[in-house]
Write a protein that holds these residues in place. Structure first.
Motif, PDB file in Angstrom:
ATOM      1  N   VAL A  58      -0.770   2.241  -6.280  1.00  0.00           N
ATOM      2  CA  VAL A  58       0.566   2.138  -7.275  1.00  0.00           C
ATOM      3  C   VAL A  58       1.999   1.471  -6.789  1.00  0.00           C
ATOM      4  O   VAL A  58       2.009   0.259  -6.113  1.00  0.00           O
ATOM      5  CB  VAL A  58       1.118   2.094  -7.976  1.00  0.00           C
ATOM      6  CG1 VAL A  58       2.082   1.912  -9.312  1.00  0.00           C
ATOM      7  CG2 VAL A  58       0.233   2.987  -9.742  1.00  0.00           C
ATOM      8  N   PRO A  59       2.214   2.370  -5.842  1.00  0.00           N
ATOM      9  CA  PRO A  59       3.619   1.329  -4.568  1.00  0.00           C
ATOM     10  C   PRO A  59       2.747   0.420  -3.680  1.00  0.00           C
ATOM     11  O   PRO A  59       3.932  -0.271  -3.026  1.00  0.00           O
ATOM     12  CB  PRO A  59       4.001   2.628  -4.563  1.00  0.00           C
ATOM     13  CG  PRO A  59       3.084   3.944  -4.397  1.00  0.00           C
ATOM     14  CD  PRO A  59       2.944   2.912  -6.264  1.00  0.00           C
ATOM     15  N   ALA A  60       2.253   1.031  -2.900  1.00  0.00           N
ATOM     16  CA  ALA A  60       0.915   0.052  -2.083  1.00  0.00           C
ATOM     17  C   ALA A  60       1.066  -1.292  -2.327  1.00  0.00           C
ATOM     18  O   ALA A  60       1.731  -2.541  -2.365  1.00  0.00           O
ATOM     19  CB  ALA A  60       0.170   0.305  -2.210  1.00  0.00           C
ATOM     20  N   ALA A  61       0.284  -1.822  -4.063  1.00  0.00           N
ATOM     21  CA  ALA A  61       0.391  -2.386  -5.243  1.00  0.00           C
ATOM     22  C   ALA A  61       1.407  -3.660  -4.830  1.00  0.00           C
ATOM     23  O   ALA A  61       2.106  -4.688  -4.715  1.00  0.00           O
ATOM     24  CB  ALA A  61       0.011  -2.439  -6.645  1.00  0.00           C
ATOM     25  N   LEU A  62       3.047  -2.408  -5.457  1.00  0.00           N
ATOM     26  CA  LEU A  62       4.252  -3.388  -5.318  1.00  0.00           C
ATOM     27  C   LEU A  62       4.512  -3.518  -3.741  1.00  0.00           C
ATOM     28  O   LEU A  62       5.214  -5.103  -4.429  1.00  0.00           O
ATOM     29  CB  LEU A  62       5.070  -1.899  -6.099  1.00  0.00           C
ATOM     30  CG  LEU A  62       4.928  -1.816  -7.881  1.00  0.00           C
ATOM     31  CD1 LEU A  62       5.734  -0.428  -7.853  1.00  0.00           C
ATOM     32  CD2 LEU A  62       4.470  -3.013  -8.462  1.00  0.00           C
ATOM     33  N   VAL A  63       4.731  -2.963  -3.000  1.00  0.00           N
ATOM     34  CA  VAL A  63       4.855  -3.731  -2.002  1.00  0.00           C
ATOM     35  C   VAL A  63       3.883  -4.989  -1.532  1.00  0.00           C
ATOM     36  O   VAL A  63       5.093  -5.926  -1.064  1.00  0.00           O
ATOM     37  CB  VAL A  63       4.430  -2.237  -0.600  1.00  0.00           C
ATOM     38  CG1 VAL A  63       4.269  -3.417   0.682  1.00  0.00           C
ATOM     39  CG2 VAL A  63       5.442  -1.626  -0.720  1.00  0.00           C
TER      40      VAL A  63
END
Length: 104
Positions: A58-63
């Motif tokens: 999730v945070p990787a996609a947000l980055v």
């Protein structure tokens, strides 16, 4: 090394609909190093701890989304960064085994 070889300029400031465009780095745009690092970390965690890896996605996609939204990268920069991250994680996981098979 990819950044030095490609030397791709950042997206034009006129394409960015907000004022944060002045904070962008001067380095090459291709590939996205932030995305590469986030995806590499996520891909490295998944085989050992699938639930944590799924949560890291999730945070990787947000980055990745933020790098395009902020005007720091083109979408293709982010896609290439994700590919670099996946390949890096694969190499870190498999290179020792491959080396042991090659040199007994």
């Amino acid at each position: 090394m990819c950044k030095q070889v490609s030397d791709r300029p950042r997206p034009p400031k006129e394409w960015i609909p907000h004022d944060d465009v002045e904070d962008r780095p001067d380095s090459s745009s291709f590939p996205s190093g932030h995305t590469a690092a986030a995806v590499a970390f996520t891909a490295a965690v998944v085989p050992s701890w699938p639930l944590a890896g799924a949560l890291c996605a999730v945070p990787a996609a947000l980055v990745a989304v933020e790098r395009v939204q902020s005007g720091a990268h083109y979408p293709s920069d982010v896609a290439a960064g994700a590919a670099v991250g996946l390949v890096s994680a694969w190499l870190v996981r498999h290179l020792p085994q491959l080396a042991l098979r090659r040199w007994p």
